[in-house]
Scaffold this motif. Structure first.
Motif, PDB file in Angstrom:
ATOM      1  N   ALA A 194      34.896  36.463  37.860  1.00 23.36           N
ATOM      2  CA  ALA A 194      34.134  36.167  39.079  1.00 23.36           C
ATOM      3  C   ALA A 194      35.132  36.045  40.220  1.00 23.36           C
ATOM      4  N   LEU A 195      34.867  36.749  41.305  1.00 23.67           N
ATOM      5  CA  LEU A 195      35.777  36.722  42.448  1.00 23.67           C
ATOM      6  C   LEU A 195      35.401  35.606  43.418  1.00 23.67           C
ATOM      7  N   ALA A 196      36.349  35.260  44.292  1.00 31.67           N
ATOM      8  CA  ALA A 196      36.083  34.220  45.293  1.00 31.67           C
ATOM      9  C   ALA A 196      34.914  34.627  46.187  1.00 31.67           C
ATOM     10  N   GLU A 213      30.784  39.459  40.625  1.00 32.91           N
ATOM     11  CA  GLU A 213      31.183  39.371  39.214  1.00 32.91           C
ATOM     12  C   GLU A 213      31.383  40.786  38.684  1.00 32.91           C
ATOM     13  N   ILE A 214      32.456  40.979  37.904  1.00 31.82           N
ATOM     14  CA  ILE A 214      32.735  42.306  37.348  1.00 31.82           C
ATOM     15  C   ILE A 214      32.962  42.118  35.849  1.00 31.82           C
ATOM     16  N   SER A 215      32.320  42.961  35.046  1.00 31.24           N
ATOM     17  CA  SER A 215      32.436  42.782  33.598  1.00 31.24           C
ATOM     18  C   SER A 215      33.390  43.803  32.993  1.00 31.24           C
ATOM     19  N   ALA A 216      33.956  43.423  31.859  1.00 32.29           N
ATOM     20  CA  ALA A 216      34.878  44.321  31.153  1.00 32.29           C
ATOM     21  C   ALA A 216      34.934  43.890  29.694  1.00 32.29           C
ATOM     22  N   THR A 217      35.323  44.833  28.838  1.00 27.65           N
ATOM     23  CA  THR A 217      35.452  44.504  27.417  1.00 27.65           C
ATOM     24  C   THR A 217      36.671  43.612  27.192  1.00 27.65           C
ATOM     25  N   THR A 218      37.721  43.875  27.967  1.00 28.20           N
ATOM     26  CA  THR A 218      38.957  43.104  27.832  1.00 28.20           C
ATOM     27  C   THR A 218      39.367  42.577  29.199  1.00 28.20           C
ATOM     28  N   VAL A 219      39.785  41.311  29.235  1.00 33.84           N
ATOM     29  CA  VAL A 219      40.319  40.742  30.474  1.00 33.84           C
ATOM     30  C   VAL A 219      41.786  40.398  30.216  1.00 33.84           C
TER      31      VAL A 219
END
Ligand SMILES: Cc1cc2nc3c(=O)[nH]c(=O)nc-3n(C[C@H](O)[C@H](O)[C@H](O)COP(=O)(O)OP(=O)(O)OC[C@H]3O[C@@H](n4cnc5c(N)ncnc54)[C@H](O)[C@@H]3O)c2cc1C
Length: 519
Positions: free
Chosen positions: A279-281, A285-291
Motif C-alpha cells: 500500500a502506497l502513501a 494498493e498494488i498486488s504481487a505474488t512476491t514482495v
C-alpha cells in the motif's frame, strides 16, 4: 490476479539489481522508489546551480562481477575515469604518501625502505586472504539448522579455498582474523601516514575504531571487492557515481522492469501470513505474488509489516539489529582550486594522520560527542573531468568520520560543531580553502536516515561486524533473504554481504528467489 510477479520496494542499486535479475528470468517486476529519483544513495544531486555532486557514495570498490556483466553496465553507459585511482595520505608538512598500482602496494613519497618492503608483504598477504574470502560474497549464507538444499557444501568448498593458501598462511589467517587492524599495522609498519590511511580504510562506514576487536576483518572485506576484475581497486566512474545508478536503471528498463518513483510504500499487505502486495502513501494498493524489500530490515519489519504480523521475539530481534551510523557527508562548492599542500587532486585524498587520529575520532562518538579532529576521505570530481562545476570552480565531496548518530547535545548543535571541526581540519591541510567556499551541505547520520531511509544512517543499513555477518546477517531467522512471512523477501544492504555499491545482496536475493520458485 496479482498485477505483478514481483514488487521490489526501494530503487537503490540493490533493488535495481534484484529486479533486473528477476525480469531477465521472465518475471513481471515493478520497482517502487519513495524519492523522486531512482538510484538511492548512489544517485546524483545538483544542489546548487552549475554544480553536480554525488548524493552519498562517491567511489566504487565492490561492484559485483555478475551485476557488472549480466546487467551489461558498460553497454548502458558505465565507463571509468580511472578503474583504480591513487590514494594520497595527506601530511601537514606536504610530505604526502601516494599509493598506486593494481594491488595498491606501490608507494611514492618519502618513506623508509623497511616500511616500503613491509607494506608490500603485508598487502600481498591480506590480498591473498581477501581473494579467498571473495567468493563468499556471491552465496546465500547457509542456515544453522540442517535442511535439504542447504549450502553447507558450498561453504565447505569456500573454506577449502582458504586452506589452499597453505598451512602457514592459513594459520596466519586464523591469527589475524581475530585481532584488530591497529595491532597488525603496529607489528609490521612504522610510518604513521601509512598506518593512518589503512586504519581509516578499515573502518570507513563502520561503527568501530581500528582498535575494536576483529576490525581486520573489515579491511579484508574492503579488499575482497573488485572492479572489472581488479581486486582491491577504488574506481571513479566517468561523469560521477550517479552514472552507476543510471546504467543500472537503463539495464532494468531493457530487461522490462517497470519503475515507479516518487511513491513511498507505507505498508506491506499481509493476508493469512502471506505478503500479497503493498500500500502506497497515496492510498494506492498494488498486488504481487512476491514482495521484495530492498530497504533496511528494521523499517521493513517494524514499520511496513508491523508488529501485528510478527511475534514479539521476532520484533525484539529486529529492534536489536545494531545500526549505528558514524559516517557524515560534506559537499562544498568552491569558487577556486584548493591547494592541499601540493597534493595531486586527481586522487583520493585521505586525512587520517595516524591510527590514534582515527581511534580518537571514534572514541568521541561512543559517548555521543563530536570529535575535535575528524578524519575524512575527499574527492574532487571536478579535478578529474569537466561538467561537475562551472569553469574554474570545484565541487568537493568528503566522507567524514566519526559523527554521532545520537548526539548528547542535540542534533542542530552537533551538526554545526561537526561542520566547524571538519572545516578547521580542511583549512589546516588546504590553507585558504574556507575563503573559497560558495555553498556547503553537511549531512549527519540522522540527516542521512531522514533523507535516504538508511537505519541509523548506517552505511550498511545495519552494522557490518563479525557478529552481524554471513549467516548472522541481519539475524539468523532471516539470513537467507527469505522471511517467516510467505512471499516476503529481503534484498538490501542490510543482508549478506552488506553495503557498498555492489548490487550483491540484491543479486543474491534474486538468485535465491528463482532457485526456490515463488514461495
Ligand atoms: C555517508 C555515506 C557515504 C557512502 N559512500 C559510499 C561510497 O563512496 N562507495 C560505496 O560503495 N558505498 C558508499 N556508501 C554505502 C552505500 O551508499 C550503501 O551501502 C548502498 O547504497 C546500499 O544500497 P541499497 O540499494 O541497499 O540501498 P539505498 O541506496 O539506501 O537505496 C534504498 C532506496 O530505498 C528507498 N526507500 C526507502 N524506504 C522506502 C519506502 N518505504 N518506499 C519506497 N522506497 C523506499 C530509498 O529512498 C532509497 O532510494 C556510503 C554510505 C554513506 C552513509
Amino acid at each position: 490476479m496479482p498485477s505483478f510477479d514481483a514488487i521490489v520496494i526501494g530503487g537503490g542499486t540493490n533493488g535495481l539489481a534484484c529486479a533486473t535479475r528477476l525480469a531477465q528470468a521472465g518475471q513481471r517486476v515493478l520497482v517502487i522508489e519513495g524519492r523522486d529519483k531512482l538510484g538511492g544513495s548512489t544517485a546524483e544531486t545538483d544542489p546548487w546551480p552549475g554544480y553536480r555532486s554525488p548524493c552519498l557514495s562517491h567511489l566504487l570498490t565492490h561492484l559485483d562481477p555478475r551485476v557488472e556483466t549480466q546487467m551489461k553496465l558498460a553497454d548502458h553507459g558505465l565507463s571509468f575515469v580511472d578503474r583504480n585511482i591513487p590514494s594520497t595520505a595527506l601530511a601537514l608538512d606536504g610530505n604526502h604518501l601516494v599509493l598506486t598500482g593494481a594491488a595498491g602496494d606501490t608507494i611514492s613519497g618519502l618513506i623508509s625502505d623497511a616500511d616500503r618492503t613491509a607494506w608490500q608483504g603485508l598487502r600481498k598477504r591480506l590480498m591473498g586472504f581477501a581473494g579467498a574470502l571473495a567468493p563468499f560474497r556471491a552465496m546465500t549464507p547457509p542456515r544453522l539448522a540442517k535442511e535439504s538444499g542447504n549450502q553447507y557444501l558450498k561453504l565447505a568448498q569456500l573454506g577449502l579455498g582458504l586452506r589452499r593458501l597453505g598451512r602457514d598462511e592459513f594459520r596466519e589467517f586464523l591469527r589475524l582474523a581475530l585481532i584488530n587492524i591497529a595491532d597488525v599495522l603496529e607489528d609490521d609498519l612504522a610510518d604513521d601516514r601509512l598506518r593512518g590511511l589503512v586504519a581509516f580504510d578499515t573502518v570507513l562506514g563502520a561503527w568501530m575504531g581500528p582498535r575494536s576487536p576483529n576490525s581486520l576483518f573489515l579491511y579484508l572485506n574492503r579488499l575482497s571487492g573488485e572492479i572489472s576484475g581488479k581486486r582491491g581497486a577504488t574506481a571513479l566512474p566517468r561523469s560521477g557515481m550517479g552514472s552507476v545508478a543510471t546504467a543500472m536503471i537503463q539495464s532494468a528498463k531493457t530487461a522490462g522492469v517497470e519503475l515507479k518513483s516518487g511513491a513511498m510504500v507505507e505498508r506491506i499487505i499481509v493476508e493469512n501470513d502471506r505478503a500479497t502486495g503493498v500500500a502506497l502513501a497515496s492510498g494506492e494498493e498494488i498486488s504481487a505474488t512476491t514482495v521484495i524489500s530492498a530497504i533496511n530490515p528494521k523499517t521493513t519489519f517494524l514499520d511496513l509489516v508491523g508488529p501485528r504480523h510478527i511475534d514479539t521475539g521476532f520484533a525484539n530481534r529486529t529492534r536489536n539489529i545494531r545500526s549505528r551510523g558514524g559516517a557524515a557527508k560534506l559537499h562544498l562548492a568552491l569558487k577556486g582550486t584548493p591547494d592541499f599542500r601540493g597534493a595531486n587532486l586527481r586522487s583520493r585524498l585521505v586525512i587520517a594522520p595516524s591510527i590514534r587520529s582515527v581511534e580518537d575520532a571514534f572514541n568521541a562518538v561512543k559517548y555521543g560527542e563530536v570529535p575535535t579532529r575528524p578524519v575524512m576521505e575527499i574527492i574532487l570530481p571536478s579535478a578529474f573531468e569537466a561538467g561537475h562545476a562551472p569553469d574554474g570552480h570545484h565541487v568537493l565531496s568528503a566522507i567524514v568520520q566519526f559523527a554521532p548518530h545520537e548526539p548528547k547535545d542535540g542534533k542542530e548543535s552537533a551538526r554545526n560543531a561537526m561542520l566547524e571541526n571538519t572545516l578547521s581540519v580542511l583549512e589546516d591541510h588546504a590553507p585558504g580553502i574556507r575563503a573559497l567556499i560558495e555553498h556547503s551541505d553537511f549531512l549527519m547520520p540522522y540527516d542521512i536516515e531522514d533523507r535516504y531511509g538508511m537505519a541509523g544512517g548506517n552505511w550498511h543499513h545495519g552494522e557490518l561486524a563479525v557478529e552481524q555477518m554471513l549467516f548472522l546477517r541481519p539475524f539468523p531467522a532471516v539470513a537467507q533473504y527469505s522471511t517467516p512471512i510467505a512471499g516476503l523477501w529481503l534484498a538490501g544492504a542490510g543482508n549478506h554481504p552488506g553495503g557498498g555499491v555492489s548490487g550483491a545482496p540484491g543479486w543474491n536475493a534474486a538468485e535465491r528467489i528463482l532457485s526456490r520458485g515463488r514461495s
